[in-house]
Design a protein around this motif. Structure first.
Motif, short mmCIF file in Angstrom:
data_model
loop_
_atom_site.label_atom_id
_atom_site.label_comp_id
_atom_site.label_asym_id
_atom_site.label_seq_id
_atom_site.Cartn_x
_atom_site.Cartn_y
_atom_site.Cartn_z
N UNK A 213 0.78 -1.23 0.00
CA UNK A 213 0.00 0.00 0.00
C UNK A 213 0.82 1.28 0.00
N UNK A 214 2.13 1.18 -0.21
CA UNK A 214 2.97 2.37 -0.24
C UNK A 214 3.38 2.69 -1.67
N UNK A 215 3.47 3.97 -1.98
CA UNK A 215 3.85 4.40 -3.31
C UNK A 215 5.35 4.29 -3.52
N UNK A 216 5.77 4.48 -4.77
CA UNK A 216 7.20 4.47 -5.08
C UNK A 216 7.90 5.61 -4.35
N UNK A 217 7.24 6.75 -4.27
CA UNK A 217 7.83 7.88 -3.55
C UNK A 217 8.02 7.55 -2.07
N UNK A 218 7.05 6.85 -1.48
CA UNK A 218 7.18 6.43 -0.09
C UNK A 218 8.43 5.57 0.10
N UNK A 219 8.60 4.59 -0.78
CA UNK A 219 9.75 3.69 -0.67
C UNK A 219 11.06 4.42 -0.93
N UNK A 220 11.07 5.32 -1.89
CA UNK A 220 12.28 6.10 -2.15
C UNK A 220 12.67 6.92 -0.92
N UNK A 221 11.67 7.49 -0.28
CA UNK A 221 11.93 8.29 0.91
C UNK A 221 12.51 7.45 2.04
N UNK A 222 11.93 6.30 2.30
CA UNK A 222 12.40 5.47 3.41
C UNK A 222 13.78 4.87 3.10
N UNK A 223 14.05 4.58 1.83
CA UNK A 223 15.37 4.06 1.46
C UNK A 223 16.43 5.14 1.65
N UNK A 224 16.14 6.37 1.21
CA UNK A 224 17.08 7.47 1.42
C UNK A 224 17.29 7.72 2.91
N UNK A 225 16.22 7.62 3.68
CA UNK A 225 16.31 7.79 5.14
C UNK A 225 17.25 6.73 5.72
N UNK A 226 17.11 5.49 5.26
CA UNK A 226 17.99 4.42 5.73
C UNK A 226 19.43 4.64 5.34
N UNK A 227 19.67 5.11 4.11
CA UNK A 227 21.03 5.38 3.66
C UNK A 227 21.67 6.48 4.51
N UNK A 228 20.92 7.54 4.78
CA UNK A 228 21.43 8.62 5.61
C UNK A 228 21.70 8.12 7.03
N UNK A 229 20.80 7.31 7.56
CA UNK A 229 20.98 6.77 8.90
C UNK A 229 22.24 5.92 8.99
N UNK A 230 22.45 5.06 7.99
CA UNK A 230 23.64 4.23 7.97
C UNK A 230 24.90 5.06 7.87
#
Length: 316
Positions: A88-105
């Protein structure tokens, strides 16, 4: 190193649940304030003593290995507790969370590279400059020249006044600060797109997947040692899971501005943890530098809060 919910500066309220229960003027009641403040301080102590434990673990697992263990255990715990919905999440949602994870790492990796080279207190002090710069830029008031000057004076004392501060370690700490500022931005965006802490759990999983190969490459089978695994799990609990829970509870009753000011004390907590756990004593110059950065951070937060209240009065 701060926790997922420790977001100082103007973006705090956008990245965490809105606090409930303060008085009508935005401040908690006298009796109700001590509990939430105590929770935030306990979370900060947990973070910094977790960081000190991570430094003591580095000879066994390496800096990247410690990051991998911390992120992996924290991701597992958050995924089990939050059980985030994957559909139920859009591509933009996933792009945002992936970038968030990259920044966190990147934030964790750079910070642990820093504390492998310089004491914990100065490392956190330099890291705090990232959120401080973001807060100063967001406010755009003349008084921020004062806060920027205080922060720069602190940096000068740490870099120019302390001869044995490794410049590479200092550069890693400043890089971690830049990632912390980016973390604040992406945390707010993720919080708007995912309910509760679902986005955080997914981003933590992304960060863990990113760093696990790096940790294995650096430490190999050392990561499977029972003692190393146990200490790594303790770092994850102290640095991520426990403080996140405490701060989330506190923010239900504590204004975000008060929370941000309390988070400005992290360099002092880090210095205390470094002294008690790692025997990293501060010189008078280092103590003065940390005090200047703390004062600049608190001042910038108060300026931002005053600006927000002024805008609210104009609207009314």
């Amino acid at each position: 190193m701060t926790t997922p919910s420790a977001l100082p500066g103007p973006s705090t309220s956008a990245a965490v649940p809105a606090p409930a229960g303060p008085a009508a003027d935005g401040s908690p009641g006298r009796r109700g304030a001590l509990g939430p403040v105590g929770l935030v301080l306990a979370g900060g102590i947990s973070v910094q003593f977790g960081g000190a434990l991570a430094v003591s673990l580095m000879p066994r697992a390496g800096a990247l290995g410690v990051v991998a263990l911390r992120l992996l255990v924290a991701a597992i715990v958050l995924l089990v507790v939050c059980r985030p919905r994957l559909r139920g999440h859009s591509r933009t949602d996933w792009n945002t969370v992936i970038l968030f994870g990259l920044v966190m790492g990147a934030m964790n990796g750079l910070f642990y590279q820093a504390v492998a080279r310089i004491p914990l207190g100065p490392a956190v002090t330099l890291e705090v400059l990232g959120p401080l710069a973001l807060s100063v830029l967001a406010s755009r008031r003349a008084i921020n020249i004062l806060w920027a000057a205080l922060a720069l004076a602190g940096v000068f004392l740490l870099g120019g006044g302390v001869g044995d501060l490794d410049p590479v370690g200092a550069a890693f700490a400043l890089g971690a600060g830049a990632m912390w500022a980016a973390y604040i931005i992406f945390s707010a965006r993720t919080g708007r797109r995912f309910p509760q802490a679902d986005g955080l759990a997914l981003a933590m999983a992304v960060a863990a997947v990113l760093f696990l190969p790096l940790g294995i490459a650096e430490s190999g089978t050392k990561l499977l040692d029972p003692v190393t695994l146990s200490l790594g799990a303790a770092v994850a609990i102290l640095s991520s899971v426990l403080p996140y829970t405490l701060e989330l509870l506190a923010l239900r009753h504590l204004p975000a501005s008060t929370f941000a000011i309390l988070m400005s004390l992290e360099p002092a907590l880090a210095a205390a943890a470094g002294f008690l756990v790692l025997s990293q004593a501060l010189t008078a110059t280092e103590a003065a530098a940390i005090a200047l950065v703390i004062a600049a951070s608190m001042g910038a937060v108060r300026t931002q809060v005053g600006r927000g209240r002024a805008k609210a009065k104009e609207k009314t």
